[in-house]
Design a protein around this motif. Structure first.
Motif, short mmCIF file in Angstrom:
data_model
loop_
_atom_site.label_atom_id
_atom_site.label_comp_id
_atom_site.label_asym_id
_atom_site.label_seq_id
_atom_site.Cartn_x
_atom_site.Cartn_y
_atom_site.Cartn_z
N THR A 4 -4.68 7.61 -7.65
CA THR A 4 -3.68 6.67 -8.15
C THR A 4 -2.29 7.15 -7.71
O THR A 4 -2.05 8.35 -7.61
CB THR A 4 -3.70 6.55 -9.68
OG1 THR A 4 -3.55 7.85 -10.25
CG2 THR A 4 -4.97 5.91 -10.19
N THR A 5 -1.41 6.20 -7.46
CA THR A 5 -0.03 6.51 -7.14
C THR A 5 0.85 5.83 -8.17
O THR A 5 0.72 4.62 -8.40
CB THR A 5 0.32 6.04 -5.72
OG1 THR A 5 -0.54 6.72 -4.79
CG2 THR A 5 1.77 6.37 -5.38
N VAL A 66 1.37 10.86 -6.17
CA VAL A 66 -0.03 10.48 -5.99
C VAL A 66 -0.89 11.53 -6.68
O VAL A 66 -0.62 12.73 -6.60
CB VAL A 66 -0.39 10.30 -4.49
CG1 VAL A 66 -0.22 11.56 -3.68
CG2 VAL A 66 -1.79 9.72 -4.32
N SER A 113 -2.88 5.77 0.04
CA SER A 113 -2.49 5.33 -1.31
C SER A 113 -0.98 5.49 -1.50
O SER A 113 -0.32 4.57 -2.00
CB SER A 113 -3.25 6.14 -2.37
OG SER A 113 -2.80 5.80 -3.66
N GLU A 116 0.86 2.99 0.86
CA GLU A 116 0.74 1.60 0.39
C GLU A 116 1.75 1.30 -0.71
O GLU A 116 2.34 0.22 -0.76
CB GLU A 116 -0.68 1.31 -0.08
CG GLU A 116 -1.65 1.11 1.06
CD GLU A 116 -3.11 1.03 0.62
OE1 GLU A 116 -3.36 0.86 -0.60
OE2 GLU A 116 -3.97 1.13 1.49
#
Length: 172
Positions: A4-5, A66, A113, A116
């Motif tokens: 997850t970021t 992240v 991640s 993005e």
């Protein structure tokens, strides 16, 4: 792998986490490229509490971390500040001012991640740009993600390293 970021804000916990992560990544990135005293001075100047709090509280900057599960493994800073490439001076573009991942977690999915989320922040602009030292292994990653190295080269802003500009226009 659970990646997850997330945005990070200037709370004591956020600042401490970011400072620890940034210092470790800077050490990994630059130890073999500059003198130990230069590295120590760079880390102290860029990641001391006063500077980091000011940078995290600046409305021009957004900080991302992240995670793999609950472990922070990298970060990025998106900003409207910094010297743009000459051919982009009039463009409405944002800068990825800092982008790093701990070496032991430097995996394509983790890099993607983080990138993005950077791209999502910059989607209302004409593009994103990066000013990075030439030998950074992440340059090839950015190029594979559509960033184009510019003909212009210059000195890294804070270190005695040759650097390059990479640009990803919205329509490229």
């Amino acid at each position: 792998m659970e990646i997850t970021t997330k945005f990070t804000i200037a709370t004591e916990q956020g600042r401490s986490l970011l400072a620890t992560l940034a210092k470790e990544i800077a050490t990994e990135k630059f130890t073999s490229l500059i003198e130990p005293q230069q590295l120590e001075d760079y880390i102290e100047k860029k990641f001391n509490d006063k500077n980091l709090i000011a940078e995290m509280n600046s409305m021009s900057n957004q900080w991302l971390v992240v995670y793999i599960r609950d472990t922070p493994v990298g970060y990025a800073c998106i900003t409207s500040n910094g010297r743009k490439p000459k051919n982009q001076e009039e463009a409405r573009i944002m800068r990825i001012a800092d982008f790093g991942i701990l070496k032991k977690y430097n995996d394509t999915l983790i890099r993607q991640s983080l990138l993005e989320k950077c791209l999502a922040i910059g989607k209302s602009y004409d593009g994103l740009w990066i000013h990075e030292y030439k030998e950074n292994p992440l340059v090839a990653f950015f190029e594979s993600e559509g960033f184009v190295m510019q003909d212009e080269t210059c000195q890294h802003e804070e270190l005695p390293l040759s650097s390059v500009f990479l640009v990803k226009n919205k329509h490229s």
